[in-house]
Design a protein around this motif. Structure first.
Motif, mmCIF file in Angstrom:
data_model
loop_
_atom_site.group_PDB
_atom_site.id
_atom_site.type_symbol
_atom_site.label_atom_id
_atom_site.label_comp_id
_atom_site.label_asym_id
_atom_site.label_seq_id
_atom_site.Cartn_x
_atom_site.Cartn_y
_atom_site.Cartn_z
ATOM 1 N N UNK A 1 3.961 10.828 -3.059
ATOM 2 C CA UNK A 1 4.798 9.764 -3.621
ATOM 3 C C UNK A 1 4.971 9.970 -5.114
ATOM 4 N N UNK A 2 3.844 10.282 -5.748
ATOM 5 C CA UNK A 2 3.900 10.480 -7.192
ATOM 6 C C UNK A 2 4.893 11.559 -7.562
ATOM 7 N N UNK A 3 4.809 12.672 -6.830
ATOM 8 C CA UNK A 3 5.720 13.789 -7.103
ATOM 9 C C UNK A 3 7.164 13.362 -6.889
ATOM 10 N N UNK A 4 7.377 12.624 -5.767
ATOM 11 C CA UNK A 4 8.732 12.149 -5.477
ATOM 12 C C UNK A 4 9.258 11.330 -6.645
ATOM 13 N N UNK B 1 2.815 10.576 7.054
ATOM 14 C CA UNK B 1 2.324 10.151 5.741
ATOM 15 C C UNK B 1 2.494 8.649 5.549
ATOM 16 N N UNK B 2 3.569 8.103 6.114
ATOM 17 C CA UNK B 2 3.861 6.689 5.851
ATOM 18 C C UNK B 2 2.744 5.783 6.379
ATOM 19 N N UNK B 3 2.169 6.156 7.510
ATOM 20 C CA UNK B 3 1.076 5.347 8.049
ATOM 21 C C UNK B 3 -0.107 5.294 7.095
ATOM 22 N N UNK B 4 -0.381 6.433 6.461
ATOM 23 C CA UNK B 4 -1.471 6.465 5.480
ATOM 24 C C UNK B 4 -1.165 5.541 4.321
ATOM 25 N N UNK B 5 0.090 5.636 3.824
ATOM 26 C CA UNK B 5 0.483 4.772 2.714
ATOM 27 C C UNK B 5 0.338 3.313 3.137
ATOM 28 N N UNK C 1 2.799 -3.780 0.507
ATOM 29 C CA UNK C 1 3.535 -2.991 -0.475
ATOM 30 C C UNK C 1 4.432 -1.961 0.161
ATOM 31 N N UNK C 2 4.071 -1.492 1.358
ATOM 32 C CA UNK C 2 4.924 -0.523 2.024
ATOM 33 C C UNK C 2 5.697 -1.154 3.174
ATOM 34 N N UNK C 3 5.315 -2.391 3.557
ATOM 35 C CA UNK C 3 5.992 -3.031 4.694
ATOM 36 C C UNK C 3 7.206 -3.831 4.250
ATOM 37 N N UNK D 1 -6.867 12.731 2.671
ATOM 38 C CA UNK D 1 -5.501 12.637 3.179
ATOM 39 C C UNK D 1 -4.741 11.542 2.446
ATOM 40 N N UNK D 2 -5.445 10.443 2.172
ATOM 41 C CA UNK D 2 -4.812 9.365 1.410
ATOM 42 C C UNK D 2 -4.344 9.866 0.056
ATOM 43 N N UNK D 3 -5.244 10.610 -0.583
ATOM 44 C CA UNK D 3 -4.918 11.133 -1.906
ATOM 45 C C UNK D 3 -3.673 12.005 -1.842
#
Lengths: 156, 118, 160
Positions: A11-14, C85-89, C96-98, A3-5
């Protein structure tokens, strides 16, 4: 982990999607510059004499902080947009003052508008192209310059 | 223009690393870290140091939360210039409105659209 | 743990302390910083791309493109928060995301979504600014002090 990947991929695509646009832009600007190589940041036209703009660009480009400059002028207005070298961007405000002062000394009977903004640089270049194609008369140009002046003075 | 992207990346990254160090080494909570960064941004703008950084790094300086403090001070000073000392109070949110209003509006829309997970 | 305190412990306890210290998972500071650097830098580069987009297609200058850029970033952060997704990031990137505004947006939006079951007024309305509230408070107060000091210094001190 998977899921992390997936998250990272999104993000990369964005980023890719967004980064492509400026790249296209960059190419088109470079393309413009290629055509410009024969000229020197000013238009040559009979409808509106651009000798003042030409002189101004030469003078400003002689400064070592300036990467590129473009200018247009009417009888009593001079609009000059320039780009500052990356490492000198810290001192951008001081440079703007200096450039304005320099031009005011050189052309005391012109109303001087200078800007280091990229948007103004694009717009001024567009204007220069139009003059080159004799697509402009003094009055229309005057109006356009006023519009850009307002844009350059806008603050958030 | 590519240089701009590069420096936005580097400067933005460095500000985030500072935040990470505050969280990891000094063991601060995220709320403390963000609050301190905002205050630092405000103080930097007080000395006129944040604006050159924005000129240099573009979004690398405007996207991190430090720019929030910078924008607050900026609005206050702008307004103080025009209306004197009262402007400090009234002008504060003049420039910053974008971030906060966007967060409020989209926050509410988000609450309407999405359901809590887990 | 201070040394003086440790002297009062029995040998077994001391041994256990050493054992515990050895096994304690250390925070991988360097790795975290690296991740924060790349993700934070990436978010800022995306922001730069968005501001160029606004400058190129609309009448925004470098000066004025900041506001729509921030709003767009917060919007993106809403979408990413909503689909989880943001939580995973955030788990991966930490600060870096905060630190970017997207983190501010995420804090507001996730609190809004989370408390939705408690109703819109008591839940969403009053919990939205749980984390962001402190940022706004200290930011605003610090800005007030800084601007006040500077205005007084310029007006009466003749500085500036």
């Amino acid at each position: 982990m998977i899921k992390q990947l997936i998250g990272m991929m999104i993000i990369g695509l964005l980023l890719l999607g967004c980064a492509r646009e400026p790249e296209v832009k960059k190419q088109s600007i470079q393309g413009k510059n290629m055509i410009q190589l024969s000229t020197d940041g000013t238009a040559h036209s009979n409808a509106v004499s651009q000798s003042v703009a030409q002189q101004a660009v030469e003078q400003v480009k002689a400064r070592k902080e300036i990467r590129d400059a473009v200018a247009v002028n009417t009888k009593n207005k001079l609009l000059l947009a320039y780009q500052v070298k990356q490492m000198d961007r810290f001192r951008m405000r001081q440079i703007e003052k200096d450039v304005k002062q320099q031009l005011e000394l050189l052309f005391p009977d012109h109303d001087i508008i200078v800007s280091s903004d990229l948007k103004l640089f694009w717009k001024t270049d567009e204007l220069r192209g139009k003059i080159q194609k004799d697509d402009m008369n003094e009055r229309k140009l005057d109006k356009q310059i006023e519009k850009l002046k307002k844009l350059s003075e806008e603050r958030t | 223009m590519m240089a701009m992207f590069f420096w936005a990346f580097v400067v933005g990254g460095i500000i985030c690393v500072i935040g990470q160090i505050m969280m990891d080494v000094f063991k601060l909570t995220p709320a403390h870290t963000l609050s301190i960064l905002v205050v630092v941004g405000a103080i930097l703008d007080g000395f006129g140091l944040y604006e050159p950084l924005i000129d240099f790094a573009g979004a690398g300086a405007t996207i991190p939360i430090t720019s929030f403090g910078n924008a607050l001070v900026h609005g206050a000073l702008q307004e103080a210039d025009r209306h004197g000392i009262i402007g400090v109070l009234t002008g504060m949110f003049e420039v910053t409105s974008a971030g906060i209003s966007a967060a409020i509006v989209f926050g509410f829309i988000g609450a309407l659209l999405f359901r809590p997970k887990g | 743990m201070a040394n003086e305190k440790r002297k009062n412990l029995t040998p077994v306890q001391q041994e256990y302390h050493l054992f515990e210290k050895e096994r304690e998972t250390k925070r991988p500071v360097f790795k975290n910083c690296l991740r924060a650097f790349f993700v934070g830098g990436l978010i800022c580069a995306v922001g730069q791309a968005i501001s160029y987009f606004y400058m190129y297609f609309f009448d925004f200058t470098e000066q004025t493109a900041g506001n729509p850029t921030v709003a767009t970033m917060v919007f993106l952060s809403m979408i990413l928060t909503g689909i989880g997704v943001y939580d995973r990031i955030a788990q991966f990137a930490g600060a870096g995301s905060a630190v970017p505004v997207t983190g501010f947006g995420n804090a507001v939006i996730s609190a809004a979504i989370e408390h939705r079951t408690e109703g819109f007024v008591l839940g969403v309305g009053s919990n939205m600014f749980k984390l962001a509230g402190s940022v706004i408070l200290f930011g605003t107060f610090a800005a007030f002090v800084v601007a006040l000091v500077k205005t007084i210094a310029v007006k009466w001190g003749g500085l500036g």
